[in-house]
Design an enzyme around this catalytic site. Structure first.
Site, PDB file in Angstrom:
ATOM      1  N   CYS A   2      61.277  55.759  71.995  1.00  0.00           N
ATOM      2  CA  CYS A   2      61.349  54.582  71.131  1.00  0.00           C
ATOM      3  C   CYS A   2      60.072  53.755  71.189  1.00  0.00           C
ATOM      4  O   CYS A   2      59.321  53.816  72.157  1.00  0.00           O
ATOM      5  CB  CYS A   2      62.496  53.693  71.572  1.00  0.00           C
ATOM      6  SG  CYS A   2      64.055  54.549  71.719  1.00  0.00           S
ATOM      7  N   ARG A  27      55.007  58.963  69.197  1.00  0.00           N
ATOM      8  CA  ARG A  27      55.836  58.978  70.397  1.00  0.00           C
ATOM      9  C   ARG A  27      57.145  59.749  70.181  1.00  0.00           C
ATOM     10  O   ARG A  27      57.823  60.092  71.147  1.00  0.00           O
ATOM     11  CB  ARG A  27      56.176  57.538  70.805  1.00  0.00           C
ATOM     12  CG  ARG A  27      54.960  56.752  71.238  1.00  0.00           C
ATOM     13  CD  ARG A  27      55.290  55.296  71.359  1.00  0.00           C
ATOM     14  NE  ARG A  27      56.258  55.038  72.400  1.00  0.00           N
ATOM     15  CZ  ARG A  27      55.935  54.655  73.633  1.00  0.00           C
ATOM     16  NH1 ARG A  27      54.689  54.494  73.967  1.00  0.00           N
ATOM     17  NH2 ARG A  27      56.866  54.427  74.526  1.00  0.00           N
ATOM     18  N   TRP A  75      64.481  56.805  69.191  1.00  0.00           N
ATOM     19  CA  TRP A  75      64.681  58.207  69.577  1.00  0.00           C
ATOM     20  C   TRP A  75      66.062  58.236  70.211  1.00  0.00           C
ATOM     21  O   TRP A  75      66.270  57.660  71.272  1.00  0.00           O
ATOM     22  CB  TRP A  75      63.579  58.615  70.559  1.00  0.00           C
ATOM     23  CG  TRP A  75      63.526  60.065  70.879  1.00  0.00           C
ATOM     24  CD1 TRP A  75      62.923  61.043  70.136  1.00  0.00           C
ATOM     25  CD2 TRP A  75      64.054  60.714  72.043  1.00  0.00           C
ATOM     26  NE1 TRP A  75      63.058  62.253  70.772  1.00  0.00           N
ATOM     27  CE2 TRP A  75      63.746  62.082  71.935  1.00  0.00           C
ATOM     28  CE3 TRP A  75      64.757  60.274  73.161  1.00  0.00           C
ATOM     29  CZ2 TRP A  75      64.104  63.012  72.889  1.00  0.00           C
ATOM     30  CZ3 TRP A  75      65.128  61.206  74.119  1.00  0.00           C
ATOM     31  CH2 TRP A  75      64.803  62.555  73.985  1.00  0.00           C
ATOM     32  N   ASN A  99      63.793  49.351  73.949  1.00  0.00           N
ATOM     33  CA  ASN A  99      63.418  50.669  74.504  1.00  0.00           C
ATOM     34  C   ASN A  99      64.056  50.772  75.876  1.00  0.00           C
ATOM     35  O   ASN A  99      64.075  49.786  76.619  1.00  0.00           O
ATOM     36  CB  ASN A  99      61.903  50.786  74.713  1.00  0.00           C
ATOM     37  CG  ASN A  99      61.141  50.910  73.408  1.00  0.00           C
ATOM     38  OD1 ASN A  99      61.732  50.982  72.339  1.00  0.00           O
ATOM     39  ND2 ASN A  99      59.823  50.921  73.511  1.00  0.00           N
ATOM     40  N   GLY A 100      64.520  51.961  76.238  1.00  0.00           N
ATOM     41  CA  GLY A 100      65.085  52.153  77.578  1.00  0.00           C
ATOM     42  C   GLY A 100      66.557  52.475  77.503  1.00  0.00           C
ATOM     43  O   GLY A 100      67.099  52.766  76.419  1.00  0.00           O
ATOM     44  N   GLU A 467      52.041  77.120  80.828  1.00  0.00           N
ATOM     45  CA  GLU A 467      51.543  76.176  79.833  1.00  0.00           C
ATOM     46  C   GLU A 467      51.429  76.853  78.456  1.00  0.00           C
ATOM     47  O   GLU A 467      51.795  76.263  77.444  1.00  0.00           O
ATOM     48  CB  GLU A 467      50.188  75.601  80.283  1.00  0.00           C
ATOM     49  CG  GLU A 467      49.540  74.632  79.317  1.00  0.00           C
ATOM     50  CD  GLU A 467      50.411  73.415  78.973  1.00  0.00           C
ATOM     51  OE1 GLU A 467      51.457  73.205  79.607  1.00  0.00           O
ATOM     52  OE2 GLU A 467      50.048  72.689  78.032  1.00  0.00           O
ATOM     53  N   LYS A 471      53.414  75.547  75.151  1.00  0.00           N
ATOM     54  CA  LYS A 471      52.725  75.134  73.915  1.00  0.00           C
ATOM     55  C   LYS A 471      53.318  75.868  72.729  1.00  0.00           C
ATOM     56  O   LYS A 471      53.608  75.278  71.691  1.00  0.00           O
ATOM     57  CB  LYS A 471      51.214  75.439  73.989  1.00  0.00           C
ATOM     58  CG  LYS A 471      50.381  74.468  74.758  1.00  0.00           C
ATOM     59  CD  LYS A 471      50.170  73.122  74.108  1.00  0.00           C
ATOM     60  CE  LYS A 471      51.121  72.083  74.567  1.00  0.00           C
ATOM     61  NZ  LYS A 471      51.117  71.562  75.898  1.00  0.00           N
ATOM     62  N   GLU A 474      57.040  74.623  72.052  1.00  0.00           N
ATOM     63  CA  GLU A 474      57.308  73.244  71.613  1.00  0.00           C
ATOM     64  C   GLU A 474      56.799  72.955  70.206  1.00  0.00           C
ATOM     65  O   GLU A 474      57.405  72.179  69.496  1.00  0.00           O
ATOM     66  CB  GLU A 474      56.807  72.206  72.625  1.00  0.00           C
ATOM     67  CG  GLU A 474      55.330  72.055  72.764  1.00  0.00           C
ATOM     68  CD  GLU A 474      54.943  70.965  73.778  1.00  0.00           C
ATOM     69  OE1 GLU A 474      55.687  70.012  73.980  1.00  0.00           O
ATOM     70  OE2 GLU A 474      53.848  71.089  74.348  1.00  0.00           O
ATOM     71  N   HIS A 490      62.995  92.546  87.140  1.00  0.00           N
ATOM     72  CA  HIS A 490      64.247  92.218  87.841  1.00  0.00           C
ATOM     73  C   HIS A 490      65.283  91.643  86.879  1.00  0.00           C
ATOM     74  O   HIS A 490      66.134  90.857  87.274  1.00  0.00           O
ATOM     75  CB  HIS A 490      63.960  91.260  89.000  1.00  0.00           C
ATOM     76  CG  HIS A 490      63.116  91.896  90.054  1.00  0.00           C
ATOM     77  ND1 HIS A 490      63.614  92.799  90.958  1.00  0.00           N
ATOM     78  CD2 HIS A 490      61.782  91.825  90.300  1.00  0.00           C
ATOM     79  CE1 HIS A 490      62.636  93.231  91.737  1.00  0.00           C
ATOM     80  NE2 HIS A 490      61.511  92.654  91.350  1.00  0.00           N
ATOM     81  N   LYS A 586      56.571  61.698  72.856  1.00  0.00           N
ATOM     82  CA  LYS A 586      55.288  61.792  73.551  1.00  0.00           C
ATOM     83  C   LYS A 586      55.410  61.369  75.008  1.00  0.00           C
ATOM     84  O   LYS A 586      54.913  62.044  75.890  1.00  0.00           O
ATOM     85  CB  LYS A 586      54.244  60.928  72.825  1.00  0.00           C
ATOM     86  CG  LYS A 586      52.861  60.940  73.459  1.00  0.00           C
ATOM     87  CD  LYS A 586      52.213  62.303  73.367  1.00  0.00           C
ATOM     88  CE  LYS A 586      50.860  62.367  74.035  1.00  0.00           C
ATOM     89  NZ  LYS A 586      50.426  63.741  74.281  1.00  0.00           N
TER      90      LYS A 586
HETATM   91  O1  M6R Z   1      52.951  61.678  80.002  1.00  0.00           O
HETATM   92  P1  M6R Z   1      53.253  62.777  80.945  1.00  0.00           P
HETATM   93  O2  M6R Z   1      52.027  63.612  81.271  1.00  0.00           O
HETATM   94  O3  M6R Z   1      53.914  62.321  82.213  1.00  0.00           O
HETATM   95  O4  M6R Z   1      54.259  63.726  80.204  1.00  0.00           O
HETATM   96  C1  M6R Z   1      54.820  64.829  80.842  1.00  0.00           C
HETATM   97  C2  M6R Z   1      55.539  65.733  79.865  1.00  0.00           C
HETATM   98  O5  M6R Z   1      56.556  65.027  79.208  1.00  0.00           O
HETATM   99  C3  M6R Z   1      54.583  66.318  78.822  1.00  0.00           C
HETATM  100  O6  M6R Z   1      53.535  67.021  79.415  1.00  0.00           O
HETATM  101  C4  M6R Z   1      55.359  67.253  77.874  1.00  0.00           C
HETATM  102  O7  M6R Z   1      55.768  68.398  78.566  1.00  0.00           O
HETATM  103  C5  M6R Z   1      54.535  67.603  76.644  1.00  0.00           C
HETATM  104  N1  M6R Z   1      55.419  67.740  75.524  1.00  0.00           N
HETATM  105  C6  M6R Z   1      53.813  68.882  76.768  1.00  0.00           C
HETATM  106  O8  M6R Z   1      53.048  69.167  75.653  1.00  0.00           O
END
Ligand code: M6R
Length: 591
Positions: A2, A27, A75, A99-100, A467, A471, A474, A490, A586
């Site tokens: 949010c 975000r 969100w 927010n929260g 990673e 990528k 997501e 396995h 984000k």
């Molecule tokens: O702001 P942060 O680095 O703490 O965020 C951590 C994860 O939420 C962030 O890396 C998330 O996995 C991204 N979507 C990856 O692209």
């Protein structure tokens, strides 16, 4: 997650509020809304979907003349993403954006329902609003202070009170700043929302209440007015605009050499800024998502090169598990935003046990940056795309430098000087990989129809796979998993069938042959093998891309950008909303 913006000044607030919400779009959100206030009149306009839809709705509405308003991107956490649940919420004389998460909202709601209050939404925010309305007095600060005493959880609130023509704000465990303008002032949950209007702001700390007019800002804590420092945001050369790029994600990948150079310069000339890890017996790297995967690379290097025992753990587990701190331990928190709720909780857990913490963070005034005992900043500038790219590369770079320096200090690195020189050349070597983006675009186009993919590697290559796989999944919504290459047989190998893409990462000399034989196992089951390696001699099964061979410390920095581009172009070939993948935020500021 949010986002909040608020305006008080001498202009109509709609333009500022919409601009601010657009800046917060990155975000992640699924609905939005604004509240405008003129004396005791409140007008609320909400919409699901994109901010442009809210903007259209506002344009079609006869809005009340006013100079005060609050706005929100939601969100969904409590209740689905619909207009009823979208913020702002109004109960009686109080209107808020939030927010929260209010953790005791069910308990409070049950009590209020028994007292005859009817709730329109399923949100915890409406409950908080009802609490403020219940405790409403003719002293606004007292109203807010008494209300937050009833609430458990995290919150950043923008508040409008019926009998006041001021803007109010308060926060706990969720960021909120008060921006300082000329004849106008603002609130925002993120500096990006107001950076076109001002670079001066006040950072609210937990339970500080801001009372704002167009030309004054007063901050109260425990009923007393307090003095606050004015912060200034220095802009980096990268702006929060896409420039000539179609997406922030691609722009941010292409910025990697520049931000890497900037980060290297910072630590090259002031070695005292590089923390000495050799005084610790054990290191825990705690983070979430990509930041955790950057940490996995750090762990491999710290153990292998600097002989320091190191564990990685995702923050959401670490915060609740029993951690035995029986040796001199350092907890390293890795976070782009510095606001990830689980990582903050993990940091505080370590502090409660008297354990030192080091934050590797991008956002300088974030909670993690401010609360950790030590910090090292990456210099990524604003990262807007929800999928992290340049910040991840810098996290890896800093962890690699920490490992190199620790190995050197312990006398374990005979090639230290050579590696320092290699580090100097790293941005240019990375640029060469990015210059091959057309090659990765073709791979992305090839993957367009694929539903599933696997990534295999060993050791540090496995960390790279994690990673690369994240990528791809997501942003392109391809089901994808990363496996330790030797682990595949396995169970998971039963999923390998003709044509399924398997990415093999092969850079580590002592285990190359082992990974190669795992590749043959899947190739013989007709998987389509995409190999990324630093060795010309590795077999090309379907596709092979060879990066320059450099030291283990920095090799991932040449490999991961290739995978970032493949993820990007796969999503691009599918015409997806790359910068705002569905359901993602984000910075994940709730549990
Ligand atoms: O702001 P942060 O680095 O703490 O965020 C951590 C994860 O939420 C962030 O890396 C998330 O996995 C991204 N979507 C990856 O692209």
């Amino acid at each position: 997650m949010c986002g909040i913006v608020g305006y008080i000044g001498d202009k109509s607030p709609e333009k500022f509020l919409i601009d601010g919400l657009k800046k917060l779009e990155y975000r992640g959100y699924d609905s939005s809304g604004i509240a405008l206030k003129n004396n005791d009149k409140i007008q609320i306009i909400k919409s699901t979907g994109r901010i442009s839809e809210l903007e259209e709705k506002i344009n079609e509405t006869e809005t009340i003349p006013c100079t005060l308003g609050i706005a929100h991107t939601r969100w969904a956490t409590h209740g689905e993403a619909n207009e009823r649940n979208a913020h702002p919420h109004k109960v009686g004389r109080v209107t808020i954006v939030h927010n929260g998460i209010i953790e005791n909202s069910n308990e409070i709601k049950n009590r209020l329902v028994n007292e005859g209050i009817v709730f329109k939404s399923e949100t915890d925010t409406e409950v908080a609003c009802a609490v403020m309305n219940e405790l409403y007095s003719n002293d606004p600060i007292e109203t807010i202070e008494n209300s937050i005493k009833q609430l458990k959880g995290s919150y950043a609130f923008g508040i409008l009170l019926e009998d006041s023509d001021k803007l109010y704000a308060v926060r706990k465990d969720s960021p909120l700043i008060v921006g300082i303008g000329k004849n106008e002032n603002y609130i925002a949950s993120d500096i990006n929302a107001i950076s076109d209007y001002t670079n001066e702001y006040i950072l609210l700390e937990d339970n500080e209440i801001a009372e704002i007019t167009k030309d004054s800002i007063k901050i109260y804590k425990d009923g007393q007015e307090i003095e606050k420092k004015i912060e200034t945001e220095n802009k980096t050369i990268e702006t929060a605009n896409k420039g000539t790029y179609e997406h922030f994600m691609l722009k941010e990948i292409m910025e990697e050499p520049i931000v890497l150079q900037r980060t290297l310069n910072k630590y090259k000339y002031s070695k005292e800024n590089i923390m000495d890890l050799t005084k610790y017996d054990e290191i825990h790297i705690v983070a979430c998502g990509s930041a955790l995967y950057a940490g996995m690379i750090g762990k491999e290097l710290l153990e292998e090169k600097a002989n320091i025992k190191c564990f990685t753990e995702c923050a959401s587990e670490y915060r609740y598990k029993k951690v035995i701190y029986d040796r001199k331990t350092l907890v390293i928190l890795v976070s782009q935003s510095g606001e990830t709720a689980d990582t903050i909780a993990a940091m505080r857990k370590a502090h409660e046990e008297g354990i030192d913490t080091l934050a590797i963070v991008n956002v300088k005034l974030s909670t993690i940056a401010r609360e950790a005992k030590y910090h090292m900043f990456i210099e990524a500038g604003p990262e807007i795309s929800v999928a992290t790219t340049k910040a991840y590369i810098l996290q890896v770079a800093l962890l690699s430098i920490l490992a190199l320096e620790a190995a050197h200090k312990k006398g374990l690195e005979p090639n230290y000087e050579q590696y320092l020189q290699e580090l100097e050349k790293l941005p240019n070597k990375l640029r060469k990989v990015l210059n091959d983006k057309d090659i990765f675009q073709k791979v992305g186009e090839e993957l367009k129809e694929d539903k599933s993919a696997f990534f295999i590697g060993r050791g540090i290559d496995y960390a790279i796979c994690k990673e690369g796989s994240l990528k791809l999944k997501e942003v392109s919504y391809t089901h994808s998993d990363a496996y330790e290459a030797g682990e595949l047989k396995h169970g998971t190998i039963s999923l390998i069938e003709e044509g399924i893409p398997v990415f093999a990462i092969i850079t580590k000399d002592n285990i190359k042959e082992k990974t190669e034989s795992n590749v043959i196992e899947v190739a013989s089951r007709k998987a389509k093998i995409y190999t990324i390696t630093n060795d010309e001699a590795i077999t090309n099964h379907h596709f092979k891309y060879t990066v320059e061979k450099i030291s283990d410390y920095f090799q991932p920095i040449l490999v991961v950008p290739a995978l970032q581009l493949i993820g990007y172009y796969t999503a691009y070939s599918r015409g997806l909303e790359i910068d705002h993948p569905r359901n993602l935020a984000k910075s994940v500021t709730v549990e």
